[in-house]
Design an enzyme around this catalytic site. Structure first.
Site, short mmCIF file in Angstrom:
data_model
loop_
_atom_site.label_atom_id
_atom_site.label_comp_id
_atom_site.label_asym_id
_atom_site.label_seq_id
_atom_site.Cartn_x
_atom_site.Cartn_y
_atom_site.Cartn_z
N VAL A 17 0.83 -1.20 0.00
CA VAL A 17 0.00 0.00 0.00
C VAL A 17 0.86 1.26 0.00
O VAL A 17 0.65 2.18 -0.79
CB VAL A 17 -0.96 0.01 1.21
CG1 VAL A 17 -1.76 1.31 1.26
CG2 VAL A 17 -1.91 -1.18 1.14
N GLU A 131 -10.42 6.21 6.01
CA GLU A 131 -11.28 5.55 5.03
C GLU A 131 -10.74 4.18 4.62
O GLU A 131 -11.49 3.22 4.44
CB GLU A 131 -11.42 6.44 3.79
CG GLU A 131 -12.39 5.91 2.75
CD GLU A 131 -13.84 5.95 3.22
OE1 GLU A 131 -14.42 4.86 3.42
OE2 GLU A 131 -14.37 7.05 3.41
N GLY A 189 -2.91 -15.45 -4.24
CA GLY A 189 -2.49 -14.28 -3.50
C GLY A 189 -3.60 -13.59 -2.73
O GLY A 189 -3.38 -12.52 -2.14
N GLU A 192 -3.27 -14.89 2.96
CA GLU A 192 -1.92 -14.87 3.50
C GLU A 192 -1.46 -16.29 3.80
O GLU A 192 -2.27 -17.22 3.89
CB GLU A 192 -1.88 -14.03 4.78
CG GLU A 192 -2.34 -12.59 4.61
CD GLU A 192 -1.32 -11.74 3.89
OE1 GLU A 192 -0.15 -12.18 3.78
OE2 GLU A 192 -1.69 -10.64 3.43
N LYS A 207 -13.28 -4.22 11.58
CA LYS A 207 -14.03 -3.32 10.70
C LYS A 207 -15.44 -3.10 11.21
O LYS A 207 -15.98 -1.98 11.12
CB LYS A 207 -14.04 -3.89 9.28
CG LYS A 207 -12.66 -3.95 8.65
CD LYS A 207 -12.64 -4.75 7.36
CE LYS A 207 -11.25 -4.83 6.78
NZ LYS A 207 -11.17 -5.68 5.57
#
Length: 430
Positions: A17, A131, A189, A192, A207
């Site tokens: 990221v 976000e 992928g 994990e 979440k």
């Protein structure tokens, strides 16, 4: 008027990221400048392994001293994408104390210590935006805390983990078993090497805590969220679901009690009707279904993970925070004024699908029905099949509390005619 002095950004973490955030900041620099009203400059990148080649990032920007980076005093925004509790918590707090606002993608930290972080941000007059912590590229946090701020949200239900949705979708569409579907997800992928956080529901529970807190203006911590993983879901469960016109999804469900006096937050596998919008969410995609008084039913859908989608959400927050910085303002902080109690799972009311292995002889159904009646659980449908002295009994209930259903199952296990409880699954979305 365009400001010429750039806004300085410190990036904590440069993995999948973080590297994508840095790339977009560089390749879209002119567009970001126009949208913000000032240039944005990557002023430093904190990493654990400085020797790794990072394309597009000047070597002099790379440091292993994240604390010194956030303490510089000239940093306007810190972008935290390292994850975990520590050192992220200390670094974010330090950033606020030294004058920077923060954009984070750290769901675990926000679910555990979001209230404390918001308090420090407010104390220092800084922004905390996140976000990217909930559903990747899907705009969800900001619509809940801004666009729907004038509405009363009653329920938030969704698929918030792409790995589990891929596995369950593969089991549904191909008839594969759990392990076979997990192996494929790992090879592609999506999962994990250690998939525990995903398949046991930890990721979705974090979440759910964040979503419930925003939706109900109430502090909801990770410990408040009931969590049940999906590793026990079988091909037989999917066959039963199909007979009911349903499929199975791992759902995060946050809802207000009918009397409005409390809220619940939970994560577990559930059967949902094929007619429900969430039933058609395939592969590694996420979707969240929101129900409110005025707006009615809304659904947010899109890729919920991955470098580019998550970076998109981070950059959206970065633009918003930078605009606030230029205007000498801050965006919305924590809203916990309602302070509603979070009810335990035992109080949750829903429908149930129970599959029992029973003796194939007269009177078994009557015995089972009596147990349900004694515990106040009303039966909707019953289906029985079997031969050679053994049978399968499938019971679908009307709405009942989790506590009542638990008592029913405990009593059923004591019956001599009940060989075992093959599966129990909640039925949602009706």
């Amino acid at each position: 008027m365009m400001r010429t002095r750039p806004l300085k950004v410190a990036l904590l973490g440069c993995g999948v990221v973080g590297s994508e955030v840095a790339r977009i900041m560089t390749t879209h620099a002119d567009d970001l400048t126009a949208r913000i009203g000032a240039p944005v400059e990557l002023a430093g990148v904190a990493v654990r392994r400085p020797d790794r080649v990072r394309e597009g990032i000047a070597p002099e920007l790379v440091t292993t001293d994240a604390t010194a980076l956030v303490k510089r005093g000239d940093i306007d925004v810190v972008v935290e994408v390292i994850g975990g509790i520590e050192p992220a918590r200390t670094l974010i707090t330090t950033a606020f104390e030294h004058g920077a606002s923060v954009v984070s993608a750290n769901k675990a930290l926000l679910a555990q210590d979001g209230a404390a972080l918001h308090a420090v941000a407010e104390e220092h007059g800084k922004d905390l935006y996140y976000e990217a912590a909930v559903a990747g590229a899907i705009p969800l946090v900001r619509p809940l805390r801004e666009s729907l701020a004038g509405d009363k949200i009653n329920r938030v239900m969704g698929i918030v983990n792409g790995t589990t949705n891929f596995i369950l979708d593969k089991m549904d569409s191909t008839g594969a078993g759990y392990q076979e579907a997990l192996d494929e997800a790992t090879a592609l992928g999506y999962a994990e090497a250690d998939p525990t956080a995903d398949v046991e529901g930890f990721d979705a529970a974090a979440k759910a805590a964040i979503l419930a807190g925003i939706a109900f203006h109430t502090r909801v911590r990770l410990d408040d969220v009931y969590r049940e993983g999906m590793t026990e879901v079988t091909a037989a469960d999917f066959a039963s679901a199909k007979e009911m016109g349903c499929t199975i999804k791992l759902l995060a469900i946050c809802e207000r009690a009918e009397d409005g006096a409390s809220v619940t937050a939970r994560v577990h596998p559930a059967m949902i009707p094929l007619s429900h919008p969430l039933a058609s969410v395939r592969g590694a995609y996420n979707a969240v279904f929101v129900e409110s008084d005025a707006a009615g039913q809304l659904m947010f859908y899109g890729p919920g993970a991955g470098g580019s989608p998550t970076a998109s959400a981070v950059l959206g927050d970065l633009v918003a925070v930078c605009r606030n910085r230029l205007n000498g303002a801050t965006g919305p902080g924590e809203s916990a004024y309602a302070a509603l109690p979070v009810s335990p799972m035992g109080d949750v009311v829903t429908r149930y699908h129970i599959s029992l292995d029973v003796a194939d002889k007269p009177g078994v159904l009557a015995q089972v029905a009596t147990v349900f009646a004694e515990h106040g659980v009303s039966i909707d449908t019953v289906r029985q099949s079997g031969k050679d002295g053994e049978a399968s009994l499938v019971v679908v209930t009307h709405r009942a509390s989790d506590a009542a259903l638990t008592g029913t199952v405990e009593a059923l296990r004591k019956l001599d005619t009940v060989r075992g409880v093959a599966s129990i699954m909640r039925v949602e979305g009706e």
